[in-house]
Write a protein that holds these residues in place. Sequence first.
Motif, mmCIF file in Angstrom:
data_model
loop_
_atom_site.group_PDB
_atom_site.id
_atom_site.type_symbol
_atom_site.label_atom_id
_atom_site.label_comp_id
_atom_site.label_asym_id
_atom_site.label_seq_id
_atom_site.Cartn_x
_atom_site.Cartn_y
_atom_site.Cartn_z
ATOM 1 N N CYS A 1 0.661 0.960 9.240
ATOM 2 C CA CYS A 1 0.309 -0.208 8.419
ATOM 3 C C CYS A 1 -1.158 -0.591 8.643
ATOM 4 O O CYS A 1 -1.557 -0.901 9.765
ATOM 5 C CB CYS A 1 1.209 -1.389 8.759
ATOM 6 N N PRO A 2 -1.953 -0.588 7.580
ATOM 7 C CA PRO A 2 -3.387 -0.855 7.752
ATOM 8 C C PRO A 2 -3.706 -2.313 8.042
ATOM 9 O O PRO A 2 -4.811 -2.622 8.491
ATOM 10 C CB PRO A 2 -3.989 -0.423 6.403
ATOM 11 N N CYS B 1 0.816 -1.215 0.000
ATOM 12 C CA CYS B 1 0.000 0.000 0.000
ATOM 13 C C CYS B 1 0.847 1.261 0.000
ATOM 14 O O CYS B 1 0.340 2.346 -0.245
ATOM 15 C CB CYS B 1 -0.939 -0.007 1.198
ATOM 16 N N ASP B 2 2.141 1.129 0.353
ATOM 17 C CA ASP B 2 3.061 2.271 0.320
ATOM 18 C C ASP B 2 2.840 3.273 1.454
ATOM 19 O O ASP B 2 3.278 4.406 1.374
ATOM 20 C CB ASP B 2 2.967 2.990 -1.047
ATOM 21 N N MET B 3 2.127 2.860 2.502
ATOM 22 C CA MET B 3 1.931 3.772 3.632
ATOM 23 C C MET B 3 3.208 3.934 4.454
ATOM 24 O O MET B 3 3.519 5.016 4.943
ATOM 25 C CB MET B 3 0.820 3.248 4.550
ATOM 26 N N CYS B 4 3.938 2.845 4.647
ATOM 27 C CA CYS B 4 5.054 2.853 5.595
ATOM 28 C C CYS B 4 6.320 3.491 5.044
ATOM 29 O O CYS B 4 7.050 4.163 5.777
ATOM 30 C CB CYS B 4 5.366 1.438 6.059
ATOM 31 N N PRO C 1 7.372 2.194 16.774
ATOM 32 C CA PRO C 1 7.725 2.149 15.359
ATOM 33 C C PRO C 1 6.617 2.740 14.496
ATOM 34 O O PRO C 1 5.465 2.304 14.558
ATOM 35 C CB PRO C 1 7.908 0.660 15.085
ATOM 36 N N THR C 2 6.975 3.749 13.723
ATOM 37 C CA THR C 2 5.951 4.464 12.979
ATOM 38 C C THR C 2 5.369 3.623 11.850
ATOM 39 O O THR C 2 4.204 3.766 11.496
ATOM 40 C CB THR C 2 6.493 5.819 12.487
#
Length: 81
Positions: free
Chosen positions: A53-54, A11-14, A47-48
């Motif tokens: 992370c969904p 998803c490219d969120m992290c 940890p961000t």
Amino acid sequence: ALLIKDNCINCDMCEPECPNGAIYYGPEIYEIDPDLCTECVGHYDKPTCISVCPIDCIIDDPDHRESEEQLWDKFVLLHHA
Ligand code: SF4
């Protein structure tokens, strides 16, 4: 260091959230470079990547277990060397 499990949905969120630039897009899924991951020690309380992370697919890397002190040493090396 942390580990992205293979159920990652890319998803490219992290990736943009990592303060150490440790997350990169690997051959199939996002991956974490254990030499760069401080588990956000020195930056954030938690940890961000895990926070954003969904699907909760980021875990402690069983092959790269480190103490808080080792993670701090890595932070200092990465950012103040
Ligand atoms: Fe994969 Fe989770 Fe990162 Fe999304 S936030 S790319 S699902 S590890």
